[in-house]
Scaffold this motif. Structure first.
Motif, mmCIF file in Angstrom:
data_model
loop_
_atom_site.group_PDB
_atom_site.id
_atom_site.type_symbol
_atom_site.label_atom_id
_atom_site.label_comp_id
_atom_site.label_asym_id
_atom_site.label_seq_id
_atom_site.Cartn_x
_atom_site.Cartn_y
_atom_site.Cartn_z
ATOM 1 N N LEU A 158 -30.748 -77.152 44.167
ATOM 2 C CA LEU A 158 -30.588 -76.017 43.524
ATOM 3 C C LEU A 158 -28.945 -75.431 43.335
ATOM 4 O O LEU A 158 -28.732 -75.221 42.247
ATOM 5 C CB LEU A 158 -31.423 -74.542 44.100
ATOM 6 N N HIS A 159 -28.232 -75.733 44.432
ATOM 7 C CA HIS A 159 -26.826 -75.735 44.380
ATOM 8 C C HIS A 159 -26.285 -76.464 43.019
ATOM 9 O O HIS A 159 -25.373 -76.189 42.497
ATOM 10 C CB HIS A 159 -26.322 -75.873 45.567
ATOM 11 N N LEU A 160 -26.881 -77.732 43.177
ATOM 12 C CA LEU A 160 -26.453 -78.806 42.115
ATOM 13 C C LEU A 160 -26.811 -78.300 40.832
ATOM 14 O O LEU A 160 -26.012 -78.462 39.486
ATOM 15 C CB LEU A 160 -27.009 -80.146 42.306
ATOM 16 N N VAL A 161 -28.007 -77.840 40.683
ATOM 17 C CA VAL A 161 -28.481 -77.205 39.170
ATOM 18 C C VAL A 161 -27.535 -76.219 38.856
ATOM 19 O O VAL A 161 -26.869 -75.996 37.625
ATOM 20 C CB VAL A 161 -29.771 -76.800 39.463
ATOM 21 N N ASN A 162 -27.452 -75.152 39.908
ATOM 22 C CA ASN A 162 -26.300 -74.061 39.520
ATOM 23 C C ASN A 162 -24.984 -74.311 39.206
ATOM 24 O O ASN A 162 -24.590 -73.684 38.168
ATOM 25 C CB ASN A 162 -26.393 -73.188 40.853
ATOM 26 N N SER A 163 -24.556 -75.507 39.800
ATOM 27 C CA SER A 163 -23.116 -75.887 39.676
ATOM 28 C C SER A 163 -23.073 -76.477 38.372
ATOM 29 O O SER A 163 -21.918 -76.129 37.548
ATOM 30 C CB SER A 163 -22.584 -76.865 40.584
ATOM 31 N N GLN A 164 -24.100 -77.060 37.650
ATOM 32 C CA GLN A 164 -23.888 -77.449 36.343
ATOM 33 C C GLN A 164 -24.016 -76.490 35.075
ATOM 34 O O GLN A 164 -23.415 -76.653 34.233
ATOM 35 C CB GLN A 164 -25.071 -78.733 36.316
ATOM 36 N N LEU A 165 -24.508 -75.592 35.572
ATOM 37 C CA LEU A 165 -24.938 -74.417 34.740
ATOM 38 C C LEU A 165 -24.145 -73.181 34.858
ATOM 39 O O LEU A 165 -23.905 -72.592 33.659
ATOM 40 C CB LEU A 165 -26.655 -74.422 34.494
ATOM 41 N N PHE A 166 -24.250 -72.618 35.937
ATOM 42 C CA PHE A 166 -23.906 -71.323 36.182
ATOM 43 C C PHE A 166 -22.665 -70.756 37.101
ATOM 44 O O PHE A 166 -22.657 -69.350 37.262
ATOM 45 C CB PHE A 166 -25.046 -70.305 36.797
ATOM 46 N N SER A 167 -22.117 -71.713 37.501
ATOM 47 C CA SER A 167 -20.951 -71.332 38.091
ATOM 48 C C SER A 167 -21.414 -70.796 39.724
ATOM 49 O O SER A 167 -22.172 -71.173 40.342
ATOM 50 C CB SER A 167 -19.826 -70.301 37.576
ATOM 51 N N GLU A 168 -21.085 -69.426 39.797
ATOM 52 C CA GLU A 168 -21.594 -68.769 40.937
ATOM 53 C C GLU A 168 -22.791 -68.084 41.068
ATOM 54 O O GLU A 168 -23.222 -67.724 42.002
ATOM 55 C CB GLU A 168 -20.247 -67.571 41.323
ATOM 56 N N ASP A 169 -23.518 -68.032 39.858
ATOM 57 C CA ASP A 169 -24.564 -66.916 39.934
ATOM 58 C C ASP A 169 -25.985 -67.873 40.161
ATOM 59 O O ASP A 169 -26.659 -68.130 39.322
ATOM 60 C CB ASP A 169 -24.703 -66.499 38.570
ATOM 61 N N MET A 170 -26.086 -67.928 41.641
ATOM 62 C CA MET A 170 -27.350 -68.831 42.053
ATOM 63 C C MET A 170 -28.572 -68.126 41.499
ATOM 64 O O MET A 170 -29.652 -68.789 41.041
ATOM 65 C CB MET A 170 -27.525 -68.925 43.561
ATOM 66 N N ALA A 171 -28.480 -66.600 41.513
ATOM 67 C CA ALA A 171 -29.952 -65.909 41.055
ATOM 68 C C ALA A 171 -30.258 -66.595 39.630
ATOM 69 O O ALA A 171 -31.575 -66.540 39.229
ATOM 70 C CB ALA A 171 -29.579 -64.599 41.178
#
Length: 281
Positions: A158-171
């Protein structure tokens, strides 16, 4: 290189010749050193050149209380993931992974194991990221002797997905996963059938859903390309799939306040028609 900031005996902040702030690591690099003094470049084992000053600051703060071991592991995971993924990873992943691994390994040592409620969805919808995360467990075990479970692999994915798309916003990454899962469940229950997850059309549908959800979460306005004729044709020709897209429309509006356009309904209908009829273009 002159020391700008000492984080611990092994980690210092310095600058390049172009005055770019970097974090460098090496055993005993700052031992008995003071700010302003030079460091021995031959002792540098790892260099983090972070373009974003704010991220560099966050990593510096984190390293004051966190072992650089976790930064090294995060760096290995980052490099491996970037070599496997086509999308560029955000630099904040260094911070996010370092922080996550520190707590995950600490919990493991205390015998505290947390279930990831999105494990099934992440493994299913983000297959490539999950496989990378499983490989990351090998990296972690090699460097720490600790084997974390699949729940942690899901969190890393999920961190990898988040990094590709949202920068810091894991939510936001979590919400995208929930929206995609909700829509696929509506399709399955509407037609009372299991979807062929190996099909090209299923993958296309997933991609469309993810990026539609991303645009919604980012509050991006749709480019107006409304085609009333196409909408009417699709509604008439693919009436069964259209009925399902109407259920999705009502659900998204009631649950998320997301009012989708006729154009989006047209695309949903076409995708749904393709996956339930099991053919590829």
């Amino acid at each position: 290189m002159n020391i700008k900031k000492i984080l611990n005996n092994n980690v210092v902040v310095t600058t390049t010749k172009l005055n770019q702030e970097i974090v460098v690591m090496g055993k005993g690099l700052a031992f008995q050193k003071k700010i302003g003094e030079t460091i021995d470049a031959s002792r540098i084992e790892k260099t983090f050149v972070l373009e974003n000053h704010e991220i560099s600051q966050k990593l510096s703060i984190l390293l004051k209380d966190t072992s650089e071991l976790y930064v090294n592991i995060s760096s290995k995971i980052f490099d491996y993931a970037q070599s496997e993924l086509s999308s560029k990873l955000d630099e904040y992943l260094y911070v996010a992974l370092t922080d996550h691994l520190s707590f995950a390994i600490s919990r493991h040592k205390q015998g505290i194991y947390l279930k990831n409620v999105l494990l099934w969805e992440i493994r299913k919808y983000y297959k490539q990221e999950f496989q990378i995360a499983l490989k990351s467990l090998d990296i972690i075990e090699s460097d720490t002797g600790i084997r974390l479970g699949e729940d942690e692999a899901a969190s890393i994915a999920l961190h990898l997905v988040n990094s590709q798309l949202f920068s810091e916003d894991m939510a936001s990454a979590v919400r995208v996963t929930e929206i995609v899962n909700d829509i696929l469940n509506i399709v399955k229950y509407h037609f009372r059938m299991e979807l062929d997850e190996s099909s090209v059309n299923h993958e296309r549908f997933l991609t469309h859903l993810r990026f539609s959800a991303i645009r919604f979460i980012r509050k991006e306005k749709e480019t107006k390309r409304n085609d009333p004729f196409l909408y009417k044709q699709v509604k008439k020709k693919y009436s069964t799939a259209f009925q399902c897209s109407q259920k999705i429309m009502v659900y998204l509006e009631n649950t998320y306040g997301w009012v989708i356009s006729n154009e989006e309904i047209t695309y949903l209908t076409l995708h749904i028609h393709r996956i339930i009829n099991r053919y590829t273009n």
